[in-house]
Scaffold this motif. Structure first.
Motif, PDB file in Angstrom:
ATOM      1  N   THR A   1      25.231  13.947   0.678  1.00  0.00           N
ATOM      2  CA  THR A   1      24.597  12.633   0.786  1.00  0.00           C
ATOM      3  C   THR A   1      23.120  12.851   1.112  1.00  0.00           C
ATOM      4  OG1 THR A   1      25.140  12.474   3.157  1.00  0.00           O
ATOM      5  CG2 THR A   1      26.717  11.542   1.579  1.00  0.00           C
ATOM      6  N   TYR A   2      22.307  11.825   0.904  1.00  0.00           N
ATOM      7  CA  TYR A   2      20.874  11.994   1.114  1.00  0.00           C
ATOM      8  C   TYR A   2      20.265  10.731   1.707  1.00  0.00           C
ATOM      9  CZ  TYR A   2      20.755   9.416  -3.300  1.00  0.00           C
ATOM     10  OH  TYR A   2      20.943   8.461  -4.278  1.00  0.00           O
ATOM     11  N   ASN A   3      19.134  10.919   2.376  1.00  0.00           N
ATOM     12  CA  ASN A   3      18.321   9.826   2.900  1.00  0.00           C
ATOM     13  C   ASN A   3      16.855  10.214   2.788  1.00  0.00           C
ATOM     14  OD1 ASN A   3      20.026   7.589   4.128  1.00  0.00           O
ATOM     15  ND2 ASN A   3      20.959   9.385   5.095  1.00  0.00           N
ATOM     16  N   VAL A   4      16.007   9.222   2.613  1.00  0.00           N
ATOM     17  CA  VAL A   4      14.564   9.440   2.575  1.00  0.00           C
ATOM     18  C   VAL A   4      13.912   8.504   3.584  1.00  0.00           C
ATOM     19  CG1 VAL A   4      12.466   9.303   1.176  1.00  0.00           C
ATOM     20  CG2 VAL A   4      14.592  10.170   0.165  1.00  0.00           C
ATOM     21  N   TYR A   5      13.110   9.074   4.483  1.00  0.00           N
ATOM     22  CA  TYR A   5      12.467   8.287   5.536  1.00  0.00           C
ATOM     23  C   TYR A   5      10.957   8.444   5.446  1.00  0.00           C
ATOM     24  CZ  TYR A   5      17.195   8.739   7.477  1.00  0.00           C
ATOM     25  OH  TYR A   5      18.563   8.747   7.656  1.00  0.00           O
ATOM     26  N   PRO A   6      10.230   7.417   4.999  1.00  0.00           N
ATOM     27  CA  PRO A   6       8.767   7.507   5.014  1.00  0.00           C
ATOM     28  C   PRO A   6       8.230   7.287   6.428  1.00  0.00           C
ATOM     29  CG  PRO A   6       9.485   5.405   4.068  1.00  0.00           C
ATOM     30  CD  PRO A   6      10.729   6.179   4.368  1.00  0.00           C
ATOM     31  N   ARG A   7       7.514   8.261   6.954  1.00  0.00           N
ATOM     32  CA  ARG A   7       6.880   8.170   8.274  1.00  0.00           C
ATOM     33  C   ARG A   7       5.382   7.992   8.094  1.00  0.00           C
ATOM     34  NH1 ARG A   7      11.706   7.442  10.857  1.00  0.00           N
ATOM     35  NH2 ARG A   7      13.057   9.270  10.700  1.00  0.00           N
ATOM     36  N   GLN A   8       4.658   7.857   9.207  1.00  0.00           N
ATOM     37  CA  GLN A   8       3.227   7.596   9.097  1.00  0.00           C
ATOM     38  C   GLN A   8       2.437   8.794   8.580  1.00  0.00           C
ATOM     39  OE1 GLN A   8       1.981   5.819  12.928  1.00  0.00           O
ATOM     40  NE2 GLN A   8       1.453   4.012  11.742  1.00  0.00           N
TER      41      GLN A   8
ATOM     42  N   GLU B   1      -1.017  12.549   3.944  1.00  0.00           N
ATOM     43  CA  GLU B   1      -2.102  11.964   4.715  1.00  0.00           C
ATOM     44  C   GLU B   1      -1.554  10.791   5.522  1.00  0.00           C
ATOM     45  OE1 GLU B   1      -5.138  13.146   4.874  1.00  0.00           O
ATOM     46  OE2 GLU B   1      -4.901  14.670   3.313  1.00  0.00           O
ATOM     47  N   PRO B   2      -2.166  10.469   6.668  1.00  0.00           N
ATOM     48  CA  PRO B   2      -1.673   9.336   7.456  1.00  0.00           C
ATOM     49  C   PRO B   2      -1.633   8.048   6.644  1.00  0.00           C
ATOM     50  CG  PRO B   2      -3.215  10.621   8.738  1.00  0.00           C
ATOM     51  CD  PRO B   2      -3.272  11.183   7.344  1.00  0.00           C
ATOM     52  N   ALA B   3      -0.593   7.264   6.864  1.00  0.00           N
ATOM     53  CA  ALA B   3      -0.449   5.965   6.196  1.00  0.00           C
ATOM     54  C   ALA B   3      -0.589   4.884   7.257  1.00  0.00           C
ATOM     55  CB  ALA B   3       0.913   5.876   5.501  1.00  0.00           C
ATOM     56  N   LEU B   4      -1.826   4.450   7.477  1.00  0.00           N
ATOM     57  CA  LEU B   4      -2.106   3.493   8.545  1.00  0.00           C
ATOM     58  C   LEU B   4      -2.332   2.082   8.004  1.00  0.00           C
ATOM     59  CD1 LEU B   4      -4.444   5.699  10.805  1.00  0.00           C
ATOM     60  CD2 LEU B   4      -1.964   5.379  10.956  1.00  0.00           C
ATOM     61  N   ASN B   5      -3.323   1.931   7.110  1.00  0.00           N
ATOM     62  CA  ASN B   5      -3.546   0.584   6.588  1.00  0.00           C
ATOM     63  C   ASN B   5      -2.583   0.293   5.440  1.00  0.00           C
ATOM     64  OD1 ASN B   5      -4.676   1.662   4.192  1.00  0.00           O
ATOM     65  ND2 ASN B   5      -6.730   1.685   5.100  1.00  0.00           N
ATOM     66  N   SER B   6      -2.591  -0.930   4.959  1.00  0.00           N
ATOM     67  CA  SER B   6      -1.551  -1.382   4.019  1.00  0.00           C
ATOM     68  C   SER B   6      -1.564  -0.615   2.705  1.00  0.00           C
ATOM     69  CB  SER B   6      -1.701  -2.881   3.751  1.00  0.00           C
ATOM     70  OG  SER B   6      -2.957  -3.164   3.167  1.00  0.00           O
ATOM     71  N   SER B   7      -2.751  -0.256   2.175  1.00  0.00           N
ATOM     72  CA  SER B   7      -2.777   0.439   0.890  1.00  0.00           C
ATOM     73  C   SER B   7      -2.167   1.836   1.004  1.00  0.00           C
ATOM     74  CB  SER B   7      -4.212   0.523   0.342  1.00  0.00           C
ATOM     75  OG  SER B   7      -5.037   1.308   1.178  1.00  0.00           O
ATOM     76  N   HIS B   8      -2.432   2.521   2.104  1.00  0.00           N
ATOM     77  CA  HIS B   8      -1.835   3.843   2.309  1.00  0.00           C
ATOM     78  C   HIS B   8      -0.338   3.736   2.598  1.00  0.00           C
ATOM     79  CE1 HIS B   8      -5.393   6.561   2.318  1.00  0.00           C
ATOM     80  NE2 HIS B   8      -6.035   5.437   2.601  1.00  0.00           N
ATOM     81  N   GLN B   9       0.073   2.689   3.293  1.00  0.00           N
ATOM     82  CA  GLN B   9       1.499   2.472   3.530  1.00  0.00           C
ATOM     83  C   GLN B   9       2.236   2.193   2.219  1.00  0.00           C
ATOM     84  OE1 GLN B   9       1.694  -0.679   6.415  1.00  0.00           O
ATOM     85  NE2 GLN B   9       0.879   0.583   8.069  1.00  0.00           N
ATOM     86  N   GLN B  10       1.608   1.426   1.342  1.00  0.00           N
ATOM     87  CA  GLN B  10       2.227   1.148   0.038  1.00  0.00           C
ATOM     88  C   GLN B  10       2.378   2.430  -0.769  1.00  0.00           C
ATOM     89  OE1 GLN B  10      -0.430  -1.814  -1.513  1.00  0.00           O
ATOM     90  NE2 GLN B  10       0.227  -3.358  -0.033  1.00  0.00           N
ATOM     91  N   LEU B  11       1.363   3.292  -0.725  1.00  0.00           N
ATOM     92  CA  LEU B  11       1.455   4.571  -1.428  1.00  0.00           C
ATOM     93  C   LEU B  11       2.589   5.418  -0.851  1.00  0.00           C
ATOM     94  CD1 LEU B  11       0.301   6.617  -3.467  1.00  0.00           C
ATOM     95  CD2 LEU B  11      -1.285   7.374  -1.671  1.00  0.00           C
ATOM     96  N   GLN B  12       2.709   5.417   0.470  1.00  0.00           N
ATOM     97  CA  GLN B  12       3.780   6.188   1.123  1.00  0.00           C
ATOM     98  C   GLN B  12       5.158   5.658   0.713  1.00  0.00           C
ATOM     99  OE1 GLN B  12       3.172   8.914   2.560  1.00  0.00           O
ATOM    100  NE2 GLN B  12       3.994   9.140   4.627  1.00  0.00           N
ATOM    101  N   GLN B  13       5.306   4.343   0.701  1.00  0.00           N
ATOM    102  CA  GLN B  13       6.572   3.731   0.296  1.00  0.00           C
ATOM    103  C   GLN B  13       6.880   4.033  -1.167  1.00  0.00           C
ATOM    104  OE1 GLN B  13       8.854   1.935   1.926  1.00  0.00           O
ATOM    105  NE2 GLN B  13       7.864   1.725   3.917  1.00  0.00           N
ATOM    106  N   LEU B  14       5.847   4.039  -1.982  1.00  0.00           N
ATOM    107  CA  LEU B  14       6.021   4.294  -3.412  1.00  0.00           C
ATOM    108  C   LEU B  14       6.514   5.726  -3.643  1.00  0.00           C
ATOM    109  CD1 LEU B  14       5.594   2.369  -5.751  1.00  0.00           C
ATOM    110  CD2 LEU B  14       3.306   3.316  -6.080  1.00  0.00           C
TER     111      LEU B  14
END
Length: 396
Positions: free
Chosen positions: A99-106, A68-81
């Protein structure tokens, strides 16, 4: 008898060489950097796997995990988590072959694996099995506290307060992030899209297709369409006024995307060129995601912001649009000269289900937009009457 020195070239020959070199430089300069060479993108019948064959390049596999879109801070925190959970599990696997990378997008998380041409393709089935293990919420309490503390400090900036208020009109705050984490993390793996590039891309595609269940694309709940609203708050952090005006725009796959993108460039160029004349600082928010889009202009000034925006509207003409079009096309072509950017563009094509020729068609789409429509869209972005308007004024 002394040896006589005889130069290899006479003065006349040197003059000829000098002029020849100058003319050659001018001709080569006029030719420019040449056409961009776009790589071919392919996908399987169900659009679950996209690939780009690149000779002598590292093999890269990117898993596009929908969210789901991560726009406000609570959704962004969930995305980062969720991204932190993925990173911790990849670290525990302790592989020396990739090797690996993880990129949280909106609106997604990109998990990327890279390995040498001569190395064996990672066991994706086993990898997914390990990554999909249930999440124990309590194990992530301290990480969440750190994220909240960081956002609290960042949120003290007056612009960030306005942005947070703006995005709360799009989506409600998450009441309890830790309770939401397990189910939200599990849904990441419901509809994975795989994107492959490198020397063995087609071989890797066949391997992925053999283990990957069919799906019809990522499924999302429709977001609420925010209504026009006016909110005025007091702030003791700045003697200046901060004014945000914004609205929803169509998602990335919408047919209006090219016109919306040019209008955003027009706004960027206009605000950049006029900020000193009108004595303001600005910030432009713009995003076209899977299920929604947004646009907002933030002005920080000691004058009435609405009056400034009204005057800026009059400066948006078709000539300004054409200038921004040219700049946007030049920027795109320059970016696409880097193969890494073409690979990233393939991720967007795959995730938003865009035509495979989007990269090479993009410049033409930008060039073909209707100038009058772009003028209308750009002026509308500065018309506050039907927008979400948030003003933070000094408390004194």
């Amino acid at each position: 008898m002394e040896n006589e020195y005889r130069p290899f070239f006479s003065r006349k020959q040197l003059n000829i060489l000098m002029w020849f070199s100058l003319i050659a430089i001018l001709v080569l300069t006029s030719l420019g950097p040449g056409e961009v060479e776009y790589q071919e993108i392919q996908h399987n019948q169900n659009k679950t796997v996209y690939w780009m064959e690149l000779d002598e390049q590292l093999n890269t596999l990117t898993l596009l995990l929908p969210s789901e879109p991560a726009l406000n801070s609570s959704h962004q925190q969930l995305q980062q988590l969720k991204a932190q959970v993925l990173l911790s599990r990849l670290k525990k696997l302790n592989s020396t072959t990739y090797t690996y990378n993880v990129y949280p997008r909106q609106d997604r998380i990109e998990l990327s694996l890279s390995w040498a041409v001569d190395n064996k393709t990672p066991d994706i089935q086993q990898l997914l099995k390990e990554l999909q293990q249930p999440v124990q919420s309590n194990n992530w309490m301290e990480v969440l506290k750190t994220l909240k503390a960081r956002d609290y400090l960042n949120g003290k900036a007056i612009e960030e307060q306005a942005i947070e208020k703006f995005f709360t009109y799009f989506q409600a705050e998450i009441p309890d992030t830790l309770i939401t984490l397990p189910s939200s993390y599990t849904r990441l793996f419901d509809n994975i899209t795989y994107v492959i590039s490198g020397h063995n891309a087609e071989e890797i595609m066949e391997h992925i297709s053999a283990i990957n269940p069919d799906h019809s694309g990522a499924q999302f709940n429709s977001m609420q369409t925010p209504l026009a609203a006016d909110l005025e708050l007091k702030s003791d952090q700045s003697p200046l006024f901060v004014f945000l005006t914004g609205e929803p725009i169509p998602p990335r796959a919408d047919e209006q995307f090219a016109a919306q993108r040019v209008s955003a460039q027009v706004l960027q160029d206009l605000l950049e060129s006029q900020q000193q004349s009108y004595n303001f600082k600005y910030r432009l928010l713009w995003g076209a995601l899977h299920t929604t889009g947004y646009r907002a202009v933030i002005i920080k000034t000691d004058q009435p912001a609405k009056a400034i925006l009204s005057q800026l509207q009059a400066l948006i003409t078709e000539d300004v649009v054409e200038s921004s079009q040219s700049r946007l096309i030049a920027q795109w072509q320059e970016r696409m000269r880097d193969l890494k950017n073409q690979i990233q563009a393939m991720n967007l094509i795959a995730y938003y289900d865009l035509p495979l020729t989007t990269m090479e068609d993009y410049a033409e789409q930008i060039e073909d937009v209707d100038d009058e429509q772009v003028v209308m869209l750009a002026r509308k972005a500065l018309d506050t009457d039907l927008h979400i308007n948030i003003m933070l004024s000094p408390s004194n």
